[in-house]
Design a protein around this motif. Structure first.
Motif, short mmCIF file in Angstrom:
data_model
loop_
_atom_site.label_atom_id
_atom_site.label_comp_id
_atom_site.label_asym_id
_atom_site.label_seq_id
_atom_site.Cartn_x
_atom_site.Cartn_y
_atom_site.Cartn_z
N UNK A 180 3.83 1.77 -1.16
CA UNK A 180 4.49 1.14 -2.43
C UNK A 180 3.29 1.94 -3.38
N UNK A 181 2.10 1.64 -3.62
CA UNK A 181 1.21 2.52 -4.52
C UNK A 181 0.97 3.88 -4.17
N UNK A 182 1.13 3.61 -3.24
CA UNK A 182 0.88 5.95 -2.09
C UNK A 182 1.52 6.18 -2.97
N UNK A 183 3.09 6.13 -2.92
CA UNK A 183 4.25 6.37 -4.02
C UNK A 183 4.22 6.42 -5.16
N UNK A 184 4.26 5.10 -5.92
CA UNK A 184 4.28 5.25 -7.57
C UNK A 184 4.78 6.64 -7.84
N UNK A 211 0.60 -1.43 0.05
CA UNK A 211 -0.36 -0.37 -0.32
C UNK A 211 0.87 1.54 -0.25
#
Lengths: 556, 556
Positions: free
Chosen positions: A245-249, A243
């Motif tokens: 990583x997804x927020x920072x992609x 999650x």
């Protein structure tokens, strides 16, 4: 004299596709964010792997004073000057934090005719990277507190959660808070605090990650606290790395903009250099080095802070070596280091200047001791007298040091041609024997001592009882081989902000050491340096506005 | 069956310039944010002022249950179906909040073959609007605390600062906090709390502002607290309206995206409908009405919440009238309202259905009492039996109500053609006598009573001692003529979330009334409705990730 924002708003700005095109980028390599900003693909480095790597020039400075040094301005101006000399150059900078912009600074995108554009966007939300970092940081906090609230299967000790919440603002009232008050439906009470977002470990991780995979690996290994039996608990234990990583992609993708002379600039990541590692992202620097024959990049505050961390932390994570360093100094700041009060800086004072160069000398020695060649940029201010300029110039020449007078604020790249020529000459002719200031295998004490004595000029280091205990604990946990990120005042080579010039016979006190295992370093806190700034009595934001046409007012 | 994110990632998405072009927009009317999102100019309404205004269709629903209704899915599907019928239609929706996305929902951008794209972006940071709102909200908090800390010339009573900080996350531990702890350099201690960003008054202001000037005026009049002698203190008193407007200047611009069938959708603003006013922005709806012959827009939760606020608050701020309403119902939800447990919803149960339609009937009466014609959309689920469908359809026909079976989740616009035809017919042939549920000149008690008795079906309203005192105070301050924004559970027509169907003989308890003077309404809090949600034991975010190619995983 026009204000920065006036100059910026009157400048000719190229559509971002022209800038991308001038770098040879294909359509799939970037995405527009408005007409003048773009995000570069996080796959770009793979694609450009076979290209030759450009030379990396680091811009640093003497110890900052309220007189101002203009390090970002010189960085931008030098980049512009290099392009005027037909050296294909890309600038790499940090993203400004809203905290200082709204508090004291009013903006941080260079100045005068050496600015990055669009300065309004860069100084406000830009492409949202820092907001994504804030969100990821606080999502982790919410998940930690929720885990404790929902039965706490990991046995997290609420008294030992080191992970703090963040806002990208100066907000002293959030330095120490108690959360979870109000009874059973409102969580488990515990002491907490907020840092400014740019001091977040997630900011450091974003800046040190080589790619998406490395980002996830680093996020996964964040140690946010300890169990009741004092074992570290990680993001991976919480199952939250996906999650985060997804927020920072998208935040991981470097941002492409341009200077006022349409020189390409990659602006990405923005950790403070006093309480964090102070450099733009590894991805930004490495991409810039594939797109340009030269990269001009900067590290925050004086060479004791940003440059030391650039050379000991960032070059290790990014697996590169810089080729030369520019040390920015101003006559005004050197006079303050020589004992002149801020109100008397307009008066010629060669004597004070001759005392103040001690500070410059220390930073020159430091850069030399990293095995790097350097050029001094004397950033000219209108109040500088010919006598003063001559004094500094002669002093440098007597030291055998290369110095260039720059007027990039008033003249843009044209005012940095001498500096640019000397930088090119230095990169291509001066010997380089780059090495780090300490070995990773050194003990934690040895590493801190190396920085304190060799970079700050301290006579020794004093560790608090707490710091000593933490060192033992971290070594036992296998964290002894990490580099050190010093948290120290930017206003002095020492840990006492009132000691200007080149302080002698002082010791550095290490109050506390906190682990940033995801970022991959230990933070050593000295003095009473705070990880959340406060606002002044009259914050800069009180002058900000939007005019009738919808343009920003009051950024500078 | 494919997941929403699979369907979304396999869909053909047009470059956003094609969508903008199809609406007749010029290059200066929009800015790209990536290849598939755009921000529309905040000057667009002025430019389009002479164009005819399209018909506005509001999509609302029965009282929601854990069975799901699919209101956003029907809104998107209806918009797609209208375009299949060659009716030039633009959809207007709210932006999802990250809190519920990471908590329970996993996403909120429609579903199946009736989604808005790019769903990953819309469900994550989108174009940063909510982050800008969070930042502006918390900047105000920081400036309030700084003002108190720096000598407090406005005499703000720290015990009477009603303005709370926000995060756009579900974080119960932040519901009640104490800030300013730690001694004199860390601010003045006081009780505080965090709301979710989408409940912020700034979100409401952004959604109700007609243009930049109106935005600034509304921000200026925010009352954030009271002085020691209980006089209201505003953002204007603090001199901060310019800075807040600057922080929000890009967030004010509506966002253009498209559906899975390339129907234009404007997604802008996202207040919750239980604790806030629950509608997308006035600017989005008004621009959509200039760009399309029809606008399909939605308001949150059941018609007692979102639709009532749409009709009493948003139409007043936006100075428009809706032309028809769609009420979404599902057989599963009606069965729950008829007493069936969630685990037994797959079984045919016509008897329960015939009890459950009571809830639908109440919402039909409510819409009729606003003087608006409506169509019922029966949103089909695979478990619905022919007998059940027939039972609802016959019941509606017996009531003289128009009903259409929709299958937009499985079939996209094609599954909504009957609904679209009935909506077009209703808009063009049914009489409309729109009026608000109360007059602004009515007393605060009368306005609340009108909503409670006529919209909720309550027998009366009970005001707490605190609420009574606040009513007197607000009337004395000249705030008596504002509309009311009810904060009530979405799970029941009453203020008790366990009472499904059509509760009778209940009273609504008004616990507290808080002023949102910038937004231009008074918030009446009922029951124990919370303005900061909590996370469940297994948050949806634990399934989120980024795959090897950099694509989002686990949003749905």
């Amino acid at each position: 004299m026009k204000s920065d924002i006036q100059i910026a708003q009157e400048a000719y700005i190229e559509p971002i596709q022209s800038i991308a095109g001038s770098l040879g980028l294909d359509v799939e390599d970037w995405e527009p964010y408005g007409h003048y900003k773009a995000k570069l693909s996080d796959h770009l480095l793979d694609k450009l792997a076979d290209r030759p790597t450009g030379k990396v020039v680091l811009v640093t400075a003497i110890t900052p004073t309220p007189a101002g040094e203009g390090k970002s301005t010189v960085t931008v101006g030098l980049g512009q000057a290099m392009n005027q000399l037909d050296k294909k150059t890309v600038i790499a900078l940090r993203e400004p934090s809203l905290g200082p912009t709204m508090g004291i600074k009013g903006g941080a995108a260079g100045g005068g005719y050496s600015q990055v554009l669009p300065m309004e966007d860069i100084n406000l939300h830009f492409t949202g990277d820092i907001h994504a970092i804030t969100t990821a940081n606080n999502a982790l906090s919410a998940f930690i507190d929720n885990h404790i609230h929902q039965g706490n299967p990991l046995h997290i000790d609420p008294r030992r959660v080191g992970w703090k919440r963040v806002v990208d603002l100066n907000d002293r009232a959030l330095r120490e808070v108690v959360v979870g008050l109000g009874g059973p439906v409102k969580g488990v009470p515990r002491e907490d605090g907020f840092n400014i977002s740019v001091a977040s470990e997630i900011m450091a991780i974003l800046c040190l990650a080589k790619d998406m995979k490395d980002l996830k690996k680093r996020l996964s290994s964040i140690v946010f606290g300890y169990t009741y039996d004092q074992q570290p608990v990680t993001v991976h234990d919480l199952g939250m790395e996906g999650a985060l990583t997804l927020l920072l992609k998208d935040a991981l993708k470097p941002n492409l903009v341009q200077t006022i002379e349409n020189t390409p600039a990659i602006i990405h990541g923005g950790p403070f250099a006093n309480i964090a590692h102070g450099c733009n992202s590894v991805m930004a620097t490495n991409i810039a080095a594939k797109l340009g024959d030269y990269v001009i990049t900067e590290a925050g505050f004086g060479a004791d802070l940003g440059a030391e961390k650039f050379l000991d932390i960032k070059t290790r994570a990014g697996e590169f070596e810089p080729d030369a360093v520019v040390i920015v100094a101003t006559i005004r700041a050197l006079k303050m280091h020589g004992g002149v009060e801020k109100d008397n800086l307009e008066e010629e004072n060669v004597e004070a200047l001759q005392l103040g160069v001690d500070n410059l000398q220390k930073h020159m020695e430091t850069i030399a001791s990293f095995g790097l060649p350097y050029v001094i940029a004397l950033n000219r201010f209108p109040s500088d007298s010919e006598q003063e300029i001559k004094a500094v110039t002669s002093w440098c020449e007597n030291q055998g040091a290369s110095i260039a007078l720059t007027e990039v604020f008033a003249k843009g790249g044209q005012g940095g041609l001498d500096l640019a020529r000397k930088v090119v000459n230095t990169v291509n002719t001066k010997p380089k024997h780059f090495h780090h200031m300490y070995k990773l295998e050194d003990s934690i004490e040895e590493k801190i001592s190396a920085i304190a004595t060799k970079v700050y000029g301290a006579s020794g280091v004093s560790f608090s009882a707490q710091a000593k205990k933490q060192i033992k604990q971290y070594e036992a946990l296998g964290w002894g081989n990490l580099p050190i990120c010093m948290a120290k005042t930017q206003y002095s080579l020492s840990d006492d902000p009132t000691l200007l010039g080149r302080p002698k016979d002082f010791t550095i006190t290490i109050r506390e050491i906190t682990p940033s295992i995801g970022a991959g370093f230990l933070v050593a806190l000295t003095g009473d340096v705070m990880t959340m700034p406060g606002l002044p009595k009259q914050p800069a934001a009180l002058k900000m506005d939007v005019d009738e046409q919808g343009n920003a007012v009051g950024l500078f």
